[in-house]
Every structure is written in C-alpha cells, then in structure tokens.
Design a protein around this motif. Structure first.
Motif, PDB file in Angstrom:
ATOM      1  N   LEU A 290       9.530  -4.921  -4.288  1.00  0.00           N
ATOM      2  CA  LEU A 290       8.477  -4.564  -5.225  1.00  0.00           C
ATOM      3  C   LEU A 290       7.614  -3.493  -4.574  1.00  0.00           C
ATOM      4  O   LEU A 290       7.503  -3.425  -3.343  1.00  0.00           O
ATOM      5  N   ILE A 291       6.986  -2.662  -5.396  1.00  0.00           N
ATOM      6  CA  ILE A 291       6.129  -1.579  -4.910  1.00  0.00           C
ATOM      7  C   ILE A 291       4.688  -1.932  -5.246  1.00  0.00           C
ATOM      8  O   ILE A 291       4.353  -2.159  -6.417  1.00  0.00           O
ATOM      9  N   SER A 292       3.848  -1.980  -4.226  1.00  0.00           N
ATOM     10  CA  SER A 292       2.453  -2.383  -4.416  1.00  0.00           C
ATOM     11  C   SER A 292       1.520  -1.201  -4.183  1.00  0.00           C
ATOM     12  O   SER A 292       1.641  -0.485  -3.184  1.00  0.00           O
TER      13      SER A 292
ATOM     14  N   ARG B 258      -0.025   8.645  -8.114  1.00  0.00           N
ATOM     15  CA  ARG B 258      -0.070   8.128  -9.492  1.00  0.00           C
ATOM     16  C   ARG B 258       1.210   8.492 -10.243  1.00  0.00           C
ATOM     17  O   ARG B 258       1.695   7.709 -11.070  1.00  0.00           O
ATOM     18  N   ASP B 259       1.763   9.650  -9.959  1.00  0.00           N
ATOM     19  CA  ASP B 259       3.014  10.044 -10.605  1.00  0.00           C
ATOM     20  C   ASP B 259       4.159   9.124 -10.183  1.00  0.00           C
ATOM     21  O   ASP B 259       5.029   8.790 -10.994  1.00  0.00           O
ATOM     22  N   VAL B 260       4.165   8.728  -8.916  1.00  0.00           N
ATOM     23  CA  VAL B 260       5.169   7.765  -8.466  1.00  0.00           C
ATOM     24  C   VAL B 260       4.967   6.428  -9.178  1.00  0.00           C
ATOM     25  O   VAL B 260       5.921   5.816  -9.675  1.00  0.00           O
ATOM     26  N   ALA B 261       3.719   5.982  -9.247  1.00  0.00           N
ATOM     27  CA  ALA B 261       3.424   4.701  -9.896  1.00  0.00           C
ATOM     28  C   ALA B 261       3.897   4.692 -11.343  1.00  0.00           C
ATOM     29  O   ALA B 261       4.375   3.666 -11.844  1.00  0.00           O
TER      30      ALA B 261
ATOM     31  N   CYS C 192       0.841  -1.206   0.000  1.00  0.00           N
ATOM     32  CA  CYS C 192       0.000   0.000   0.000  1.00  0.00           C
ATOM     33  C   CYS C 192       0.872   1.251   0.000  1.00  0.00           C
ATOM     34  O   CYS C 192       0.744   2.125   0.847  1.00  0.00           O
ATOM     35  N   PHE C 193       1.745   1.342  -0.986  1.00  0.00           N
ATOM     36  CA  PHE C 193       2.732   2.408  -1.001  1.00  0.00           C
ATOM     37  C   PHE C 193       2.057   3.771  -1.017  1.00  0.00           C
ATOM     38  O   PHE C 193       1.125   4.008  -1.793  1.00  0.00           O
ATOM     39  N   GLY C 194       2.563   4.672  -0.151  1.00  0.00           N
ATOM     40  CA  GLY C 194       1.944   5.986  -0.067  1.00  0.00           C
ATOM     41  C   GLY C 194       2.933   7.118   0.097  1.00  0.00           C
ATOM     42  O   GLY C 194       2.536   8.233   0.443  1.00  0.00           O
TER      43      GLY C 194
ATOM     44  N   LYS D  97      -2.189   5.255 -16.343  1.00  0.00           N
ATOM     45  CA  LYS D  97      -1.096   6.153 -15.992  1.00  0.00           C
ATOM     46  C   LYS D  97       0.190   5.776 -16.712  1.00  0.00           C
ATOM     47  O   LYS D  97       0.983   6.642 -17.098  1.00  0.00           O
ATOM     48  N   LYS D  98       0.404   4.474 -16.908  1.00  0.00           N
ATOM     49  CA  LYS D  98       1.637   4.014 -17.539  1.00  0.00           C
ATOM     50  C   LYS D  98       1.506   3.886 -19.054  1.00  0.00           C
ATOM     51  O   LYS D  98       2.494   3.587 -19.743  1.00  0.00           O
TER      52      LYS D  98
END
Length: 274
Positions: A186-188, A202-205, A169-171, A247-248
């Motif tokens: 990994l980033i979830s 979303r920009d990080v994702a 739950c990356f924040g 986003k990607k």
C-alpha cells in the motif's frame, strides 16, 4: 472514520499532553492510530507498545496499535540481542507490523551496506512472525539509488512471503510507486502531500488506486500545509485526506472509508473493526 497509519506517539514532544492529544484525535474523527516503535534505537522499540497498553480502553481514546523495528540509521545496533527483542515484540498481539525499516541514503548515518544487512535481518524476522512491513526509503538528493537497492532486497527476501506492507510517507515518483504496488504494498501519504510545491507527489497520489491507499501524519513531523513547521499530531491527518480527496475527485468520506478498509485488510483486523 480515519486511521492514522503512522505516528510516533512515543515522541518526547508529546510528553506533557499525550492524553489530550489522543482525545483531540478521537474528536477529529480519527478512530485508530498505528504507533511506530523505533524510538531512538532498539533500546526504545518497546515504547510504542507501552503506549498502546496505557491508553487502549480509556474513555475518549482512539484504538491504538503498535509496530516495532530498527530504523535504517540505527542498523549498526541491530545485534543478536536487538533482533531477539524485535522478534519478541512482533509476537505481541498489539504489534501488527515491523517498521519503520528500510534504507535512507539521504541523511548522513549508517553505512549503506549496514543498512541493507539490517533490513534483511528484520525482513527474516517479520516473515517468520507473519507481520507486514513499514518501509522508509529516501535516496541521495534527487537520485533513486536507495529505491533501486530497496527493490533488489525486497525482490529477494520479501516478495515471496505475500505479506505486503506499506510504503510509508511516500515521496518518490510513479515508477517507484508502480513497482511497490506490483509487490503488494500500500502507498501511504503524509502531510507533505499538502505542501504547495508537492504537485508531483499529488500527481502520483492521483494515480494510486483507492484500494491501495493509506493516509498518515508521521507525527510529530510533517505538519500539513496550514500548520507547517508546528508539531504534528494524528488529528491533523484530516488535512491529508482532504487533499487526496480533492486530487482524486472523490469525497473526503470516500477517502476515509477506503483507507480504513485498506488498513483493516492489510493487517487482518476484521474482528477488531467488526
């Protein structure tokens, strides 16, 4: 196929319709779920494994895996008996991860030194059992204090294992994501990445490489934007996957294929998904 990499299937909020909820998950194209074993404290760590064993193999059900761990605010309960229980659970084949564990300075709860000590004890057990870890981290309001402390602990007690894990739950921001990626995590992303005010997330994702990405619900919490405030469930991870695809600039099918491959690789489940 999608995999929900983090759901609290033992929540009492599923007490009356757990089987139906899991069938909806399969119907939505979510083929596997990692059931998080923290309960309301160490005395309930086993419940995620119990659910796996109850439903695996039944018609129409997703493939269930389990974790076990002591949540940051339960670390004052991480006595020798609790650590021994954690160790025994991580020895079970269905229990593929230790977590969610970590640091939470945002909510009132366990003293910070107790959280760090409890995290270190669990890292030692996970390393001995060769299980990746699922990290929960939240700082005080808008500061990065918990993240800084987390990386100090991981640098000392985890990086050398090469086992990696998941930033659940990356924040946080790109700096924290980059440090986690450098350690092999990994980033979830969960349903909160779909919220209108979550543009920074979303920009990080968008910057996280496809081969380092996971999706999750954190169900029953964090229902995606269209259903915000309602009970979340694994079937709804499709909303998070769609947001990440947009986003990607890739298809939802590509997000599904990449995140499934990432999950399988991290947890060494190639035979399960052959």
């Amino acid at each position: 196929m999608l995999i929900d990499s983090h759901a609290h299937l033992d929540s009492p909020r599923y007490g009356e319709d757990r089987a139906e909820m899991l069938r909806r998950c399969t119907d939505a194209g979510v083929g596997a779920v990692l059931s998080i074993g923290i309960g309301e404290g160490p005395q309930e760590m086993h419940q995620a494994l119990d659910i796996c064993r109850e439903y695996n193999g039944q018609p129409g059900m997703p493939r269930l895996f389990a974790s076990a761990g002591i949540y940051p605010h339960a670390t004052p309960e991480a006595d020798d008996a609790a650590i021994a229980k954690l160790d025994s659970l991580l020895a079970e084949p269905e229990v593929i991860a230790c977590g969610e564990i970590g640091l939470d300075y945002y909510h009132e709860g366990a003293p910070h030194d107790a959280q760090r000590a409890g995290l270190i004890r669990q890292l030692e057990v996970a390393a001995a059992r060769k299980r990746p870890i699922l990290i929960h981290c939240r700082g005080t309001n808008e500061t990065t204090d918990a993240w800084n402390d987390l990386f100090v602990v991981l640098d000392t007690y985890w990086r050398h294992t090469g086992l990696g894990g998941v930033m659940h739950c990356f924040g946080a921001g790109w700096e924290e994501a980059e440090r986690a990626l450098d350690m092999g995590f990994l980033i979830s992303f969960a349903g909160n990445v779909t919220y209108a005010k979550a543009q920074n997330l979303r920009d990080v994702a968008a910057r996280v490489p496809l081969d380092r990405l996971l999706v999750e619900t954190d169900a029953p919490f964090l229902a995606p934007g269209p259903l915000r405030g309602k009970r979340n469930e694994p079937a709804l991870v499709i909303h998070t996957a769609q947001t990440l695809a947009e986003k990607k600039g890739v298809t939802a099918a590509k997000i599904a294929a990449a995140t499934t491959a990432n999950f399988v690789r991290l947890f060494r489940l190639e035979e399960e998904f052959a």
